[in-house]
Design an enzyme around this catalytic site. Structure first.
Site, PDB file in Angstrom:
ATOM      1  N   PHE A  66       0.841  -1.187   0.000  1.00 26.94           N
ATOM      2  CA  PHE A  66       0.000   0.000   0.000  1.00 26.94           C
ATOM      3  C   PHE A  66       0.888   1.252   0.000  1.00 26.94           C
ATOM      4  CE2 PHE A  66      -3.383  -3.027   1.328  1.00 26.94           C
ATOM      5  CZ  PHE A  66      -4.271  -2.738   0.319  1.00 26.94           C
ATOM      6  N   SER A  67       0.677   2.185   0.917  1.00 26.40           N
ATOM      7  CA  SER A  67       1.333   3.484   0.784  1.00 26.40           C
ATOM      8  C   SER A  67       2.812   3.503   1.151  1.00 26.40           C
ATOM      9  CB  SER A  67       0.587   4.540   1.589  1.00 26.40           C
ATOM     10  OG  SER A  67      -0.641   4.841   0.958  1.00 26.40           O
ATOM     11  N   ILE A  68       3.375   2.388   1.602  1.00 25.25           N
ATOM     12  CA  ILE A  68       4.831   2.339   1.681  1.00 25.25           C
ATOM     13  C   ILE A  68       5.410   2.425   0.272  1.00 25.25           C
ATOM     14  CG2 ILE A  68       6.839   1.052   2.528  1.00 25.25           C
ATOM     15  CD1 ILE A  68       5.051  -0.239   4.611  1.00 25.25           C
TER      16      ILE A  68
END
Length: 389
Positions: A113-115
């Site tokens: 995801f947003s990593i």
């Protein structure tokens, strides 16, 4: 009586129950987050450098007790309660623990995801070092068609720092919001017609006020960054990720990224990789931008990323309670206590603590995108774990 399949016995549902419309919902996410490419079109980034790895036994570690905001709890109980899928720990550059949930095998890849944002930012740093990207340049130098949007008078650095005055909310659970339209454009939700990711981004309007004044966490910024990086380099994002990140990193597992109907990559959240390779990425940052004797990004860029950024913009944001002493720079969070991290919805964490020389990866399938109690627990858990190993 119909016998259940091995798949159903392991996951508690049949494979044919999984659809594009439910892939981010529990219980399906315990499987889909490891198999995103079966639901969303994905581009190959890296096939892995080969060589089988052996997990480091984590049984003694997860039997330890940690102090969480609501009381003491065995680490194994907390991991189960908070829907963790994998936990990998490095100490002084060596793997010391690998834990996997019953629904995830060691060595499987999992969506970050947003990593993904933190990973894509390193590509920006590499292009900056090569003279191909100017962070102070206007976005429109690279994406002229963004002129009528919120990005029309923003700089690349505004995009990197989530400091664009952009008029869209990160409304994960509202099916009628502009964010839901955004997810249709990236092919993460059913429907959407012919609108692609770039077309959608160029329709987002700006808010009053100056760019740079407030940290506003908005995922479209990083998808715009992905387009900027492609235009600046003349290279496709999967190629940039392979050449600038995963090949020099020496990633051992396969890496992929989701794409829209036009092949534009979901730079903000679409990368899938193994927990160990994500830990290697964090260790590269701890080493000042170097891995395997290869320099991925300059030491100065890393120093700016983990120590720069506007404290005033952070303090004006709605994230200030997450890290009261924190900042945000180049798609990385600074805790304000010396550590820094990448964070993704549904419980993804990459935590780097230079003081203890520890890197921790936690990958999860938490049912809700954002759960404040879990965030508080995870911050306490990661900080303690970094001192325990």
């Amino acid at each position: 009586m119909v016998a259940t399949s091995a798949f159903e016995q392991r996951y508690g549902f049949a494979r044919d129950a999984v659809r594009l419309g439910n892939w981010r919902l529990a219980p399906f996410s315990a499987w889909t987050y490891q198999n995103v490419g079966e639901l969303v079109p994905s581009a190959h980034v890296w096939g892995g450098s080969g060589g089988e790895e052996t997990p480091e036994d984590a049984s003694a570690l997860v039997a330890e007790t940690v102090s969480l905001p609501d009381g003491d709890e065995k680490m194994a109980d907390f991991l189960a309660r908070s829907h963790a899928d994998a936990l990998t720990v490095m100490k002084s550059g060596k793997f010391v623990a690998d834990w996997s949930a019953p629904t995830m095998d060691f060595g499987n890849r999992h969506i970050a995801f947003s990593i993904s944002k933190s990973i894509v930012a390193v590509v920006a740093g590499a292009l900056q070092a090569n003279g191909l990207l100017d962070p102070e340049a206007p976005v429109t130098r690279y994406v002229p068609e963004a002129a009528g949007s919120a990005y029309g008078d923003a700089t690349v650095q505004h995009v990197l720092d989530m400091a664009v005055a952009i008029d869209i909310d990160e409304a994960y659970l509202d099916p009628n919001s502009p964010f839901a339209r955004y997810r249709k454009a990236m092919l993460w939700n059913p429907g959407g017609g012919d609108e692609g990711l770039r077309d959608f981004l160029c329709t987002i309007q700006r808010l009053p006020g100056e760019h740079g004044e407030i940290f506003r966490y908005r995922s479209p910024n990083t998808d715009m960054l992905g387009i900027i990086l492609e235009r600046a380099s003349g290279r496709r994002m999967p190629d940039l990720l392979r050449e600038k990140v995963f090949a020099p990193l020496g990633a051992r597992g396969a890496v992929a990224i989701t794409v829209d109907r036009e092949g534009s990559c979901r730079a903000s959240a679409g990368i899938s990789l193994t927990p160990r390779d994500l830990a290697r990425f964090g260790e590269m940052m701890r080493q000042g931008g170097v891995a395997n004797g290869n320099r991925l990004v300059s030491e100065a860029w890393v120093a700016d990323t983990i120590g720069g950024g506007s404290k005033e913009a952070w303090d004006r944001s709605d994230f200030v309670t997450l890290f009261p002493k924190g900042r945000y720079r180049n798609k990385w969070y600074q805790t304000g206590e010396g550590a820094y991290c990448g964070i993704g919805i549904h419980g993804q964490w990459l935590y780097v603590d230079p003081a203890t020389e520890v890197v921790i990866v936690r990958m999860s399938s938490q049912p809700d995108p954002v759960t404040d109690p879990f965030d508080r627990d995870n911050i306490a858990f990661l900080a303690q774990l970094s001192r325990m190993v």
